[in-house]
Design a protein around this motif. Structure first.
Motif, PDB file in Angstrom:
ATOM      1  N   PRO A 124     -11.338  -2.951  10.493  1.00  6.36           N
ATOM      2  CA  PRO A 124     -10.051  -2.249  10.587  1.00  6.36           C
ATOM      3  C   PRO A 124      -8.872  -3.078  10.079  1.00  6.36           C
ATOM      4  O   PRO A 124      -7.860  -2.533   9.665  1.00  6.36           O
ATOM      5  N   TRP A 125      -8.984  -4.398  10.095  1.00  5.84           N
ATOM      6  CA  TRP A 125      -7.863  -5.218   9.653  1.00  5.84           C
ATOM      7  C   TRP A 125      -8.003  -5.672   8.204  1.00  5.84           C
ATOM      8  O   TRP A 125      -7.158  -6.382   7.705  1.00  5.84           O
ATOM      9  N   SER A 126      -9.045  -5.286   7.525  1.00  3.18           N
ATOM     10  CA  SER A 126      -9.182  -5.678   6.120  1.00  3.18           C
ATOM     11  C   SER A 126      -8.209  -4.857   5.275  1.00  3.18           C
ATOM     12  O   SER A 126      -7.976  -3.673   5.532  1.00  3.18           O
ATOM     13  N   PRO A 127      -7.647  -5.468   4.244  1.00  2.00           N
ATOM     14  CA  PRO A 127      -6.620  -4.775   3.449  1.00  2.00           C
ATOM     15  C   PRO A 127      -7.220  -3.684   2.558  1.00  2.00           C
ATOM     16  O   PRO A 127      -8.347  -3.768   2.084  1.00  2.00           O
ATOM     17  N   THR A 128      -6.398  -2.692   2.341  1.00  2.00           N
ATOM     18  CA  THR A 128      -6.819  -1.605   1.454  1.00  2.00           C
ATOM     19  C   THR A 128      -6.468  -1.971   0.022  1.00  2.00           C
ATOM     20  O   THR A 128      -5.807  -2.982  -0.234  1.00  2.00           O
ATOM     21  N   ALA A 129      -6.888  -1.188  -0.904  1.00  2.52           N
ATOM     22  CA  ALA A 129      -6.630  -1.461  -2.325  1.00  2.52           C
ATOM     23  C   ALA A 129      -5.128  -1.423  -2.612  1.00  2.52           C
ATOM     24  O   ALA A 129      -4.608  -2.230  -3.398  1.00  2.52           O
ATOM     25  N   GLU A 130      -4.421  -0.521  -1.981  1.00  2.00           N
ATOM     26  CA  GLU A 130      -2.970  -0.415  -2.201  1.00  2.00           C
ATOM     27  C   GLU A 130      -2.243  -1.661  -1.692  1.00  2.00           C
ATOM     28  O   GLU A 130      -1.346  -2.197  -2.358  1.00  2.00           O
ATOM     29  N   VAL A 131      -2.642  -2.167  -0.536  1.00  2.00           N
ATOM     30  CA  VAL A 131      -2.032  -3.371   0.030  1.00  2.00           C
ATOM     31  C   VAL A 131      -2.331  -4.576  -0.863  1.00  2.00           C
ATOM     32  O   VAL A 131      -1.459  -5.423  -1.110  1.00  2.00           O
ATOM     33  N   GLU A 132      -3.545  -4.676  -1.372  1.00  2.00           N
ATOM     34  CA  GLU A 132      -3.913  -5.766  -2.274  1.00  2.00           C
ATOM     35  C   GLU A 132      -3.085  -5.723  -3.553  1.00  2.00           C
ATOM     36  O   GLU A 132      -2.606  -6.756  -4.033  1.00  2.00           O
ATOM     37  N   ARG A 133      -2.905  -4.529  -4.120  1.00  2.00           N
ATOM     38  CA  ARG A 133      -2.097  -4.392  -5.338  1.00  2.00           C
ATOM     39  C   ARG A 133      -0.654  -4.825  -5.101  1.00  2.00           C
ATOM     40  O   ARG A 133      -0.062  -5.534  -5.909  1.00  2.00           O
ATOM     41  N   ARG A 134      -0.102  -4.411  -3.978  1.00  2.00           N
ATOM     42  CA  ARG A 134       1.277  -4.774  -3.651  1.00  2.00           C
ATOM     43  C   ARG A 134       1.415  -6.292  -3.445  1.00  2.00           C
ATOM     44  O   ARG A 134       2.363  -6.911  -3.930  1.00  2.00           O
ATOM     45  N   PHE A 135       0.455  -6.897  -2.776  1.00  2.00           N
ATOM     46  CA  PHE A 135       0.472  -8.343  -2.557  1.00  2.00           C
ATOM     47  C   PHE A 135       0.413  -9.099  -3.882  1.00  2.00           C
ATOM     48  O   PHE A 135       1.176 -10.041  -4.118  1.00  2.00           O
ATOM     49  N   ARG A 136      -0.495  -8.697  -4.770  1.00  2.00           N
ATOM     50  CA  ARG A 136      -0.616  -9.376  -6.063  1.00  2.00           C
ATOM     51  C   ARG A 136       0.650  -9.209  -6.898  1.00  2.00           C
ATOM     52  O   ARG A 136       1.059 -10.136  -7.602  1.00  2.00           O
ATOM     53  N   LYS A 137       1.306  -8.069  -6.810  1.00  2.00           N
ATOM     54  CA  LYS A 137       2.543  -7.834  -7.544  1.00  2.00           C
ATOM     55  C   LYS A 137       3.648  -8.758  -7.030  1.00  2.00           C
ATOM     56  O   LYS A 137       4.377  -9.374  -7.815  1.00  2.00           O
ATOM     57  N   ILE A 138       3.759  -8.905  -5.715  1.00  2.00           N
ATOM     58  CA  ILE A 138       4.776  -9.779  -5.116  1.00  2.00           C
ATOM     59  C   ILE A 138       4.513 -11.231  -5.491  1.00  2.00           C
ATOM     60  O   ILE A 138       5.435 -11.972  -5.844  1.00  2.00           O
TER      61      ILE A 138
END
Length: 98
Positions: A13-27
């Protein structure tokens, strides 16, 4: 018997989703570009050459004052104290050894 099939959920449940990963890499990418551009721009800013600085001119009287050797006063004379005279046991009976 159970009518539901056994299954296992492999995503936590606490693993990141694809959208969260994309946002993190962009930042991270944006921050990296900002820091690299700042590092390059700071290194390109012209600075004063330190070897051109000759130093301050010291007046002649100050130089003489610094060069003058301080005259140290001679050490005080130590007065020799008189050595105490041995106590005569005949005069003082309390000091007799037993």
């Amino acid at each position: 018997m159970a009518t539901q099939p056994y299954y296992r959920q492999y995503e936590l449940p606490w693993s990141p989703t694809a959208e969260v990963e994309r946002r993190f890499r962009k930042i991270v990418r944006i921050c990296l570009m900002v820091f690299v551009s700042l590092a390059v721009s700071i290194t390109l800013i012209p600075t004063k050459d330190k070897s051109k600085n000759i130093g301050t001119v010291v007046p002649e009287r100050v130089v003489k004052l610094v060069i003058e050797q301080k005259i140290t006063p001679p050490p005080p004379k130590v007065e020799e104290l008189e050595k105490p005279k041995p106590v005569d046991q005949k005069m003082n009976p309390e000091l007799k050894s037993e």
